[in-house]
Design a protein around this motif. Sequence first.
Motif, PDB file in Angstrom:
ATOM      1  N   TRP A 104     -68.765 -29.111  27.331  1.00  0.00           N
ATOM      2  CA  TRP A 104     -67.523 -29.855  27.113  1.00  0.00           C
ATOM      3  C   TRP A 104     -67.329 -30.280  25.670  1.00  0.00           C
ATOM      4  O   TRP A 104     -66.222 -30.630  25.263  1.00  0.00           O
ATOM      5  N   TYR A 105     -68.382 -30.256  24.852  1.00  0.00           N
ATOM      6  CA  TYR A 105     -68.344 -30.828  23.507  1.00  0.00           C
ATOM      7  C   TYR A 105     -68.038 -29.742  22.486  1.00  0.00           C
ATOM      8  O   TYR A 105     -68.786 -28.770  22.360  1.00  0.00           O
ATOM      9  N   PRO A 138     -68.841 -38.617  20.150  1.00  0.00           N
ATOM     10  CA  PRO A 138     -68.561 -39.571  21.228  1.00  0.00           C
ATOM     11  C   PRO A 138     -69.832 -40.206  21.765  1.00  0.00           C
ATOM     12  O   PRO A 138     -70.937 -39.688  21.579  1.00  0.00           O
ATOM     13  N   THR A 146     -69.128 -38.728  27.823  1.00  0.00           N
ATOM     14  CA  THR A 146     -68.399 -37.509  28.119  1.00  0.00           C
ATOM     15  C   THR A 146     -66.930 -37.857  28.381  1.00  0.00           C
ATOM     16  O   THR A 146     -66.604 -39.009  28.671  1.00  0.00           O
ATOM     17  N   PRO A 147     -66.027 -36.882  28.288  1.00  0.00           N
ATOM     18  CA  PRO A 147     -64.624 -37.146  28.651  1.00  0.00           C
ATOM     19  C   PRO A 147     -64.508 -37.565  30.113  1.00  0.00           C
ATOM     20  O   PRO A 147     -65.407 -37.305  30.929  1.00  0.00           O
ATOM     21  N   ASP A 177     -62.897 -36.361  32.461  1.00  0.00           N
ATOM     22  CA  ASP A 177     -62.916 -35.272  33.439  1.00  0.00           C
ATOM     23  C   ASP A 177     -64.275 -34.591  33.534  1.00  0.00           C
ATOM     24  O   ASP A 177     -64.418 -33.589  34.240  1.00  0.00           O
ATOM     25  N   GLY A 186     -66.787 -39.467  32.909  1.00  0.00           N
ATOM     26  CA  GLY A 186     -66.979 -40.140  31.629  1.00  0.00           C
ATOM     27  C   GLY A 186     -68.299 -40.867  31.535  1.00  0.00           C
ATOM     28  O   GLY A 186     -68.361 -42.041  31.159  1.00  0.00           O
TER      29      GLY A 186
END
Length: 461
Positions: A231-232, A340, A343-344, A346, A350
């Motif tokens: 995701w990153y 960050p 995590t986002p 989604d 998070g």
Amino acid sequence: MDHETSRRRVVAALFAGGATGMAGCGGEATSGTEPSPTASPRSSDPSPTDTVMDEDTDTPSPANPPDSVGLETLATGLEAPVDIAFAPDADRRYVVDQPGFVYVHESGGLRDEPFLDLGDSVEGGSEKGLLGIALHPEFAENRRLFVRYSAPSREGTPDSYSHTFVLSEFTATDDGSGVTADSERVVLEIPEPQRNHNAGSLAFGPDGYLYVGVGDGGGAGDRGTGHADDWYDGVDGGNGQDVTENLLGSILRMDVDGEASDGKGYAVPEDNPLVGREGLDEHYAWGLRNPWRFSFDGDDLFVGDVGQDHYEEVNLVEAGGNYGWNVKEGTHCFEADSCPDATPGDVRGGEPLVDPIVEYPHSGDGVSGVSVIGGHIYRGSAMPGLQGRYVFGDLGAGGRLFVASRPDDGGQWSTEVIPVTDDDAEKLDRILSFGRDAAGEVYMLGIGENGGGLHRVVPAE
């Protein structure tokens, strides 16, 4: 001792890089020294920290750590001792030698014949080899034990990959003195894309489940062949932040006593954090680079995770924890000016990127080094000043141990250097592993002036 000396010398040459290949890496081959992967003995519930009376207030205060410690040598003549397990029913220790052997250590020293000989099954070189051992909690009755080793590529491992991760169960003889290779039952195999970051720790938790450390797949930066997209976007890769494509970069938790299903050699505990959610059910925690050595103290799971170029870390790992790699190296953004802390939304709701309880740099005064070697909370009686403190070290020992003390505020633990006395310092040029016996005393394994050896940490004379 004569353990088929000529044969082992040849085998040892293949492993020469393994005991020195564990530091942070700038490419597929490591640039310094990362360890080759102690199975932790099952620990009893934590006992209160020993205290002394404050002379001014008559209130208890923690005993001070010792100014130095000594090393009592119990065995030498090994090649690269990387793990130890303690028999629950005898004065006996099982010592893992990376080229593929487990030896019995008793009051008279090391037995000549190996307890387990996997020399013909293990693939060596770099950080590969026989890397971990754990005795079943009921070993005294059932004689079951588990080992983790590197094997030549097996069916299901892509041609472009390096080798196969193998977790197997064996059965010891009734007297606990030997194992025959034909008792092997393969529990788990994982394709390994690169030759390094193989982790290798095994330990049964207080819940009776087997915990297994798995590195991120090797190479550098958690990217390249065999590394998933995550995701990153700040850094390409990788397996540490992905929980769907493979089991790399994580701590696994499995039930080796439950009824296996889906062709697996184990059952999955129903309360594993990803059961019923997106992700592979075996995952217990993730975001790890190379969790070389870990240990339990009561319910607490301490994991030493080897860093890359700048920082080493120890994590207090919990179910579903994400420990940051490759977004972070320790508490610092990895290859980015900013990153960050979660995590986002989604991505698993998070979840936070959990900071380590201990972090230290690769250079500077005080606590520094090249590859963290996870240790144990001291619960012995010989050194009251260590009681309740985490004793660990670095591959580049330099005559030092590290001791971390738990803070009152739940933040990072304070860490200090405890020198090994001059007479004993040369016994361990490189620390490879730690162990803790049923009495809570701590042991060190590594390589020094007399080759690979097993030593008990004792008060300085």
